[in-house]
Design a protein around this motif. Sequence first.
Motif, short mmCIF file in Angstrom:
data_model
loop_
_atom_site.label_atom_id
_atom_site.label_comp_id
_atom_site.label_asym_id
_atom_site.label_seq_id
_atom_site.Cartn_x
_atom_site.Cartn_y
_atom_site.Cartn_z
N SER A 1 -16.52 12.60 -16.77
CA SER A 1 -15.52 12.69 -17.78
C SER A 1 -14.78 11.81 -16.47
O SER A 1 -13.57 13.00 -16.94
CB SER A 1 -15.88 13.40 -18.77
OG SER A 1 -14.88 13.46 -19.99
N GLU A 2 -13.54 11.30 -17.42
CA GLU A 2 -12.60 10.67 -17.72
C GLU A 2 -11.57 11.55 -17.61
O GLU A 2 -10.64 11.93 -17.56
CB GLU A 2 -12.51 9.66 -17.72
CG GLU A 2 -13.20 8.49 -17.01
CD GLU A 2 -12.66 8.00 -15.69
OE1 GLU A 2 -11.58 7.91 -15.26
OE2 GLU A 2 -13.81 8.58 -14.45
N ASP A 3 -11.84 12.38 -19.13
CA ASP A 3 -10.69 12.59 -20.35
C ASP A 3 -10.12 14.76 -19.34
O ASP A 3 -10.90 14.78 -18.62
CB ASP A 3 -11.55 13.94 -21.07
CG ASP A 3 -10.31 14.15 -21.73
OD1 ASP A 3 -9.72 14.62 -21.99
OD2 ASP A 3 -11.32 14.14 -23.55
N PRO A 4 -9.24 14.16 -18.56
CA PRO A 4 -8.95 15.78 -18.16
C PRO A 4 -8.81 16.88 -18.89
O PRO A 4 -9.07 17.69 -17.57
CB PRO A 4 -6.72 15.36 -18.31
CG PRO A 4 -6.92 14.23 -19.18
CD PRO A 4 -8.17 13.48 -19.08
N ARG A 5 -9.23 17.18 -20.57
CA ARG A 5 -8.97 18.54 -20.37
C ARG A 5 -10.64 18.52 -20.29
O ARG A 5 -10.47 20.17 -20.09
CB ARG A 5 -9.38 17.72 -21.80
CG ARG A 5 -7.37 18.13 -22.46
CD ARG A 5 -7.16 17.67 -23.88
NE ARG A 5 -7.67 16.41 -24.32
CZ ARG A 5 -8.11 16.85 -25.83
NH1 ARG A 5 -7.66 17.49 -26.92
NH2 ARG A 5 -8.82 15.69 -26.29
N VAL A 6 -11.35 17.90 -20.63
CA VAL A 6 -13.29 18.03 -20.27
C VAL A 6 -12.74 18.67 -18.90
O VAL A 6 -13.96 19.21 -18.21
CB VAL A 6 -13.59 17.07 -20.70
CG1 VAL A 6 -15.22 17.22 -20.31
CG2 VAL A 6 -13.44 16.63 -21.89
N SER A 7 -12.10 17.25 -17.99
CA SER A 7 -12.65 17.61 -16.46
C SER A 7 -12.29 19.00 -16.21
O SER A 7 -12.57 19.67 -15.00
CB SER A 7 -12.47 16.09 -15.52
OG SER A 7 -11.24 16.66 -15.18
N MET B 1 -13.57 18.47 -29.08
CA MET B 1 -12.34 18.06 -28.18
C MET B 1 -13.38 16.67 -27.26
O MET B 1 -13.44 15.67 -26.79
CB MET B 1 -12.54 18.70 -27.04
CG MET B 1 -11.29 18.38 -26.26
SD MET B 1 -10.42 19.38 -25.09
CE MET B 1 -11.80 20.29 -24.24
N ALA B 2 -15.04 17.26 -26.85
CA ALA B 2 -16.17 16.12 -26.13
C ALA B 2 -17.27 16.72 -26.54
O ALA B 2 -17.90 17.81 -27.27
CB ALA B 2 -15.58 15.90 -24.64
#
Lengths: 154, 260, 270
Positions: free
Chosen positions: C233-239, C222-223
């Motif tokens: 990270s800006e990615d909502p899933r990662v954050s 995913m990241a």
Amino acid sequence: MKRSKIMELGVGLFMLAGILGLVFLGLRVSGMTLQAPGDTFRLEANFSNIGSLKPRARVTMAGVTVGRVSRIELDTDWYDARVILELDGDLEGKLSRDTTAAILTAGLLGEQYIGLSVGGDPETLADGDTLRDTQSAIVLEELIQQFVSNVMSD
Amino acid sequence: MIEQITSLGRRGCELLESLGRAGIFVAQSAVGVPSREGWHLWLRQMHFVGVLSLAIVLVSGLFIGMVLALQGYTLLVDFGAEQALGQMVALSLLRELAPVVAALLFAGRAGSALTAEIGLMKATEQLSSMEMIGVDPLRRVVAPRLWAGFVSLPLLTIGFSVVGIYGGYLVGVEWLGVFEGSYWGNMQASVSFIGDVGNGMIKSLVFALVVTWIAVFQGYDLVPTSEGISRATTRTVVYSSLAVLGLDFVLTAIMFGGLT
Amino acid sequence: MSDTPFVVVEGLHFSRGDKEIFRGVDLAIPRGRITAIMGPSGTGKTTLLKLIGGQLVPDAGRVLIDGEDVHRQSRRALFAMRRRMGMLFQSGALFSDLSVFENVAFPLRVHTDLPQTMIRDLVLMKLEAVGLRGARELMPAELSGGMARRVALARAMALDPELILYDEPFVGQDPISMGVLVQLIKRLNQALGLTSIVVSHDIKETLTIADYVYVIADGQVMAHGTPQGLDVSEDPRVSQFVHGEPDGPVPFHYPAVDFYTDILNSGGRR
């Protein structure tokens, strides 16, 4: 280290016991002998009927086992049974020439074996000789037939 | 209908697949260069599988020999043939009872323990970690157990026969009064070493291979959960018993049934 | 040290039964660093380690360790290759019939012909490194979970491997032994120049030791990035994952039909 020594000893004893057991099964149960073949000598005997005598049956003298039946074959000259006996080597040259062989039965239905009884001839039997005087197995049916015909004729 | 046939087919494929896995498994395990280390492992399994099974096998053998003599005597005495007791006891033990009963006891005592032990090693990832250390668990864990089982069971079978024949002697001669000479004499006249002792040993070797194979394979192939272990242990005992009895019939037919 | 990655995973596909676990995973594990592979429970992180170690065979894709394809090796070569790897299992997976000392000595005894005294010295050295030299006579059953894992670590290091795979090293540890393990992994990596792969879902601990992080979810990467990079990270899933928020793009619920429909339909059926 000590525990593993005890374990090794246990396994060793276990295997030894197995081998001894096999020896027991060979000697005591199947009746094999450790004697070398040179320690025996052979005699032959012809019987008109051997009943249910089998190879490896006992050969006795006065009730003492002195040998075994090694082979049984049909004698095509006389159409009777030729039995080859394997006897204790100690007896070689000690059995008189007129020794008789009889097929006897242990008990009414027991195993059949050969009984030898010594005669009075000064000459003795050697390896490969033939016993002249033999007595065949008693076959129960013949015995009954004889008995019945005796009763009938009386 | 078609569904049932399909499911039968699937079962068949699964069975074949599992047999194939078991075959590869035993081949990979059995071929190994025996090292000093391997010898020690084998010795340890001999102790566990063989020596510790000795007591139950010998006690069972003694009782079976005694019962045989008791039953045989009451049967034979009606025909006046109690002299044949030794022959009867020895032949029944050597040809049938010793290989079969010892194998069944072995499956229950040692086979189930082997399955559970290997299964637990699998469930606790010990087999995996052994693989990752670079040691083949087939060589290290399975092979010594396989060989120990293969050697132990014939030895146990010999013990069973010897003790059983002695048990028959105790009951027949010492207790029921059969003449000692005819107990042994009849036995010796009718038991052939190759034909009876030898064939019994061949049976025992076959059973040993089959039972240990089933036990270690079930342990190695199980689902690593507590339920999986209990199922595999049960399967070991059931499959081994069925295999022993079935193979016994086949072997008996070949050896003694006049089929050549 | 060259810059080529030590372990390369390319296009890895793996499924168990009907369930697809990996759908094309690509990883590059740099040499001499600690790389963390993270993700929610049940994403098959342990499976990934088993694929790298060659215990499982992928449906497609390949795993290269130091340029060699793990799944193209013969059984013998694979076992030889594994001597260069160590793996720390989640449960420790110590051999329950051997003492702590023998457990650590095991790889040395099977793979080397060293004399007894040298094996003893090596084992004591490894046990000293994990602080359990005094526990060498104990059996695995007598150890606590944290101690068992440290012994397992000593065993994994016994042959001085180039690569160590850690499977969830922090799970179920009390804060103290967790701290000990974190320190150990970091120190060992620096001292011995090992390549380490840590599979974990303990974000805080993992991010403190990892040099590089892969986040796996839904069968794919995913990241990836440095811990600092992922943190912002800006990615909502990662954050969501990195900051441990209970619900978000990665759903809290196992996929199911709508709750109300399920409740209302419950008449007679489960």
